[in-house]
Design a protein around this motif. Structure first.
Motif, short mmCIF file in Angstrom:
data_model
loop_
_atom_site.label_atom_id
_atom_site.label_comp_id
_atom_site.label_asym_id
_atom_site.label_seq_id
_atom_site.Cartn_x
_atom_site.Cartn_y
_atom_site.Cartn_z
N LEU A 189 0.73 -1.26 0.14
CA LEU A 189 -0.22 0.03 0.03
C LEU A 189 0.79 1.19 0.06
O LEU A 189 0.37 2.49 -0.41
CB LEU A 189 -1.04 0.06 1.20
N GLN A 190 2.07 1.23 0.47
CA GLN A 190 3.03 2.27 0.42
C GLN A 190 3.39 2.86 -0.93
O GLN A 190 3.64 4.16 -1.21
CB GLN A 190 4.29 2.07 1.02
N ALA A 191 3.09 2.26 -2.04
CA ALA A 191 3.21 2.51 -3.27
C ALA A 191 1.69 2.99 -3.95
O ALA A 191 2.02 3.32 -5.30
CB ALA A 191 3.70 1.64 -3.98
N HIS A 192 0.98 3.22 -3.22
CA HIS A 192 -0.60 3.44 -3.82
C HIS A 192 -0.95 4.52 -3.27
O HIS A 192 -0.76 5.11 -2.29
CB HIS A 192 -1.52 2.27 -3.52
N ARG A 193 -2.16 5.26 -3.83
CA ARG A 193 -2.86 5.99 -3.33
C ARG A 193 -4.12 5.73 -2.53
O ARG A 193 -4.85 4.78 -3.06
CB ARG A 193 -3.59 6.88 -4.55
N CYS A 194 -4.20 6.05 -1.46
CA CYS A 194 -5.15 5.76 -0.35
C CYS A 194 -5.83 6.69 0.21
O CYS A 194 -5.56 7.98 0.01
CB CYS A 194 -4.40 4.94 0.87
N VAL A 195 -7.12 6.43 0.52
CA VAL A 195 -7.89 7.45 1.25
C VAL A 195 -7.57 7.30 2.77
O VAL A 195 -7.84 6.30 3.18
CB VAL A 195 -9.44 7.33 0.98
N GLN A 196 -7.16 8.32 3.31
CA GLN A 196 -7.01 8.21 4.82
C GLN A 196 -8.13 8.73 5.62
O GLN A 196 -9.04 9.34 5.37
CB GLN A 196 -5.78 9.30 5.21
N ILE A 197 -8.02 8.12 6.88
CA ILE A 197 -9.38 8.09 7.68
C ILE A 197 -9.14 8.92 9.07
O ILE A 197 -8.14 8.36 9.77
CB ILE A 197 -10.07 6.67 8.21
N ARG A 198 -9.72 9.88 9.25
CA ARG A 198 -9.66 10.53 10.52
C ARG A 198 -10.81 10.02 11.43
O ARG A 198 -11.85 10.10 11.15
CB ARG A 198 -9.76 11.88 10.56
N PRO A 221 -0.34 5.98 2.65
CA PRO A 221 -0.12 7.26 2.03
C PRO A 221 -1.55 7.81 1.46
O PRO A 221 -2.27 6.99 0.87
CB PRO A 221 1.03 7.10 1.10
N GLY A 222 -1.36 9.20 1.41
CA GLY A 222 -2.81 9.53 0.56
C GLY A 222 -2.82 11.20 0.43
O GLY A 222 -2.73 11.74 1.67
N ALA A 223 -3.67 11.59 -0.42
CA ALA A 223 -3.77 13.20 -0.51
C ALA A 223 -5.10 13.36 0.06
O ALA A 223 -5.33 14.56 0.46
CB ALA A 223 -3.66 13.81 -1.99
N VAL A 231 -18.39 10.55 2.10
CA VAL A 231 -17.85 11.53 1.25
C VAL A 231 -16.80 11.11 0.14
O VAL A 231 -16.83 11.76 -1.02
CB VAL A 231 -16.96 12.62 2.44
N ALA A 232 -15.86 10.28 0.33
CA ALA A 232 -14.88 9.60 -0.56
C ALA A 232 -15.44 8.76 -1.55
O ALA A 232 -14.67 8.30 -2.46
CB ALA A 232 -13.67 9.37 0.21
N LEU A 233 -16.39 7.87 -1.34
CA LEU A 233 -16.96 6.77 -2.20
C LEU A 233 -17.19 7.20 -3.47
O LEU A 233 -16.43 6.50 -4.38
CB LEU A 233 -18.26 6.22 -1.66
N PRO A 234 -17.76 8.14 -3.91
CA PRO A 234 -17.87 8.74 -5.31
C PRO A 234 -16.53 8.92 -6.14
O PRO A 234 -16.54 8.32 -7.00
CB PRO A 234 -18.61 10.05 -5.29
N ALA A 240 -10.06 7.09 -7.94
CA ALA A 240 -9.16 8.06 -6.99
C ALA A 240 -8.13 7.48 -6.41
O ALA A 240 -7.09 7.81 -5.85
CB ALA A 240 -9.98 9.15 -6.51
N GLY A 241 -8.38 6.28 -5.94
CA GLY A 241 -7.56 5.34 -5.02
C GLY A 241 -8.20 4.50 -4.28
O GLY A 241 -9.38 3.73 -4.68
N LEU A 242 -7.42 3.69 -3.28
CA LEU A 242 -7.87 2.71 -2.53
C LEU A 242 -8.53 2.95 -1.29
O LEU A 242 -8.16 4.31 -0.75
CB LEU A 242 -6.59 1.58 -1.99
#
Length: 302
Positions: A189-198, A221-223, A231-234, A240-242
């Motif tokens: 996952l370190q090489a992927h675009r991920c959705v971070q969760i607060r 990691p993730g922007a 919010v992120a599902l669409p 957009a990422g994992l």
């Protein structure tokens, strides 16, 4: 001081203000205006001959006298409330009000599916639901109960299971996997675009995985960072990422092929949804009816 019958109402107003530390929120709970509350409280203070609250434009705090009064009358008023609630047992149709603090996923997939039946079955019961993923003191905030994942329920509360255990999945759109490849190990996952969760306590969540006896928690990691999965599902569906989320949130998208899972052999199973409430109070009838209905209809299994 001669005690008047109207003082009972003003004392109940005082307790509500003391609980919320806010005239507006107390007024919303009681169904009267903040100015009427302020007038009633001022009259009570004049009759008692002591100041109960320190009031500024920004805050409401209890004086020493206010703290002493709250401590002295809180339990007797709770006893009266419990006594009145007992009368529901002798009514053909239950009455009452229940206020719940619920996280987004529980609101969508556990609570919403039972509401129509609840309102049809108990038309004289009022139910108020506040949806938030923030971790709050539900009792201090004026709620009868809260719903949370089992591992986050405060230890001093009574908790009842409302669902089966929850599977946590990593998902992505087929277009994303075609473009960036498919991870086969959580470390990939370190090489992927991920959705971070607060999380509700303001931490960035570490994605949790388990395979047999192996357990991993990964900082991804993730922007994009979100505190509500919807919010992120669409964006995730558009490549957009994992994303790491509870299985009920994506059940339909997985069935229709909009999303697909990765790292299937590392799926983590987390605690079920639980409803929790104060161990120091008798369970209100309206809340008991709601719990019984969720456990009867089992929208997320049990």
């Amino acid at each position: 001081m001669q005690f008047r019958r109207s003082d009972f109402a003003d004392l109940s107003y005082f307790l509500e203000i003391a609980k919320h530390r806010n005239f507006r929120r107390a007024g919303l709970e009681l169904g009267i205006s903040a100015s009427a509350l302020s007038h009633a409280l001022k009259g009570l203070e004049e009759r008692l001959g002591v100041r109960l609250l320190n009031r500024t434009s920004r805050s409401v705090t209890l004086t020493a006298a206010g703290e002493a009064l709250q401590s002295a009358i809180l339990e007797p008023f709770d006893e009266i409330g419990r006594a009145v609630d007992v009368l529901n047992r002798f009514r053909d149709a239950p009455i009452g009000r229940v206020r719940l603090s619920v996280p987004t996923e529980a609101a969508d997939y556990l609570v919403a599916p039972v509401l129509a039946t609840f309102l049809e079955r108990y038309p004289d019961v009022e139910i108020e639901i506040s949806v938030s993923n923030r971790m709050i003191d539900v009792i201090d905030s004026g709620y009868d109960a809260g719903i949370r994942y089992g591992g986050t329920v405060p230890e001093d509360m009574v908790a009842q299971r409302l669902s089966a255990d929850i599977r946590w999945l990593v998902v992505a759109a087929p277009a994303y996997l075609q473009r960036f490849g498919t991870p086969t190990h959580p470390n990939d996952l370190q090489a992927h675009r991920c959705v971070q969760i607060r999380t509700g306590d303001d931490r960035i969540y570490r994605w949790e995985f388990e395979r047999g006896d192996e357990q991993l928690a990964v900082n991804v990691p993730g922007a994009l960072t979100i505190d509500q999965g919807q919010v992120a599902l669409p964006a995730v569906k558009q490549g957009a990422g994992l994303m790491y989320l509870a299985e009920p949130m994506v059940r339909q998208a997985l069935e229709d092929g909009t999303l697909c899972t990765v790292l299937d052999d590392w799926v983590s199973v987390g605690p079920a949804f639980h409803i929790y409430y104060s161990s120091r109070r008798q369970l209100p009838s309206a809340l008991r009816l709601f719990i019984d209905l969720v456990r009867e209809l089992r929208p997320l299994g049990l």
